[in-house]
Design an enzyme around this catalytic site. Sequence first.
Site, PDB file in Angstrom:
ATOM      1  N   GLN A  40       0.838  -1.208   0.000  1.00  0.00           N
ATOM      2  CA  GLN A  40       0.000   0.000   0.000  1.00  0.00           C
ATOM      3  C   GLN A  40       0.877   1.265   0.000  1.00  0.00           C
ATOM      4  OE1 GLN A  40      -3.145   0.792  -0.388  1.00  0.00           O
ATOM      5  NE2 GLN A  40      -3.819  -1.320  -0.695  1.00  0.00           N
ATOM      6  N   SER A  41       1.984   1.210  -0.712  1.00  0.00           N
ATOM      7  CA  SER A  41       2.920   2.335  -0.712  1.00  0.00           C
ATOM      8  C   SER A  41       2.315   3.597  -1.338  1.00  0.00           C
ATOM      9  CB  SER A  41       4.167   1.923  -1.499  1.00  0.00           C
ATOM     10  OG  SER A  41       4.926   3.050  -1.862  1.00  0.00           O
ATOM     11  N   ASN A  42       2.369   4.695  -0.585  1.00  0.00           N
ATOM     12  CA  ASN A  42       1.962   5.988  -1.145  1.00  0.00           C
ATOM     13  C   ASN A  42       2.962   6.467  -2.191  1.00  0.00           C
ATOM     14  OD1 ASN A  42      -0.368   6.444   0.535  1.00  0.00           O
ATOM     15  ND2 ASN A  42       1.048   6.798   2.235  1.00  0.00           N
ATOM     16  N   CYS A  65       4.769   4.581  -4.239  1.00  0.00           N
ATOM     17  CA  CYS A  65       4.578   3.864  -5.502  1.00  0.00           C
ATOM     18  C   CYS A  65       3.329   4.358  -6.229  1.00  0.00           C
ATOM     19  CB  CYS A  65       4.507   2.358  -5.251  1.00  0.00           C
ATOM     20  SG  CYS A  65       6.125   1.682  -4.800  1.00  0.00           S
TER      21      CYS A  65
END
Length: 333
Positions: free
Chosen positions: A74-76, A78
Amino acid sequence: MITPPTRISLGRLNTPLQLLERFDTGMDLPRIWVKRDDLTGSGLSGNKVRKLEFCIAEAIESGADTLIACGGIQSNQCRAVAIAGAELGLSVHLVLRGEENSHNTGNLLLDRICGATITYISADDYRSRIWPIMNAIADEYATRGRKAYPMGPGASNELGMWGYISACEELKRDFAEHQIDPRYVVLPTGTTGTQSGLILGSRLHKLNFNTLGIAVSGSVDSLKAKIEKDLIRWKDRFSPTTNVLGLYNEILGEYGGPGYGIAEPHIYELITRLATSTGIILDPVYTAKAFFGLLEERAKGRFSDAEDIVFIHTGGIFGLMAQSHLFSSSQIE
Ligand SMILES: *Cc1c(COP(=O)(O)O)cnc(C)c1O
């Protein structure tokens, strides 16, 4: 003043600096101001946008046609790269820590609908060999006559730091407009580029605040060491004559909860209480933990010498969506 590196425009800047009103903390002072970096855009929003203005500028200058980024499922970071790539006509290849069959929600949903190519890796591989993995992907693009530009976690290197060095120019204007002189800026700290940039920017732009990072992952010692490394790399590349040793920074480790991305019920309650009273939406991975830390430290008197303090709202709303199932009905009544 040191000349900043090339920058492209990605964020909807300047963001507002807003006095927190109607949120009862049982004490009036110091006043809490919120720098709304959750409003740097819609999908392409949050603190990573400021850093990417510099990192993607370098990618384009180097002739890259593909951006490589890495992070949690859930990387912001990326998600921001996936959207920026789509906006700019660049291909995006993400290396995500997690499972290919992960649910289509939050940031991952946006990564996928923006057409990012995704490689899924284990937590062990992420910890021990993220750079070899990204470099191998870049080599693979090269064999096809393409050019890929890999970015490390959070784009938190000496170049990405410029995002928050230049945000300090904005803060300086905000402070003048509101006639305040805050002594503390509180923010969540993950890969450290935001805090490193603020530490340097406050000195370069002669602002009077110290930063207080609330750790959301990693040990305080490792985060402090990373900040020192950021500052030294920045100096080596951009300003060998600037003294960066001993710049004040503080990071607190006691508000990170059980682990990165894992929050306890009081965090979800705080998100609900702030949203209900102000319309400001925090996320359970970064901003709510940091805001909780700010409130606790304020109640304990840490900021008692200050009339005004600033909280950097670094974004993260899509991570909130990915955790919707963790709000119990009692928390959202
Ligand atoms: C990445 C991120 C942070 C942490 O910023 P760093 O520069 O990595 O320390 C804080 N909040 C949100 C919402 C983020 O996405």
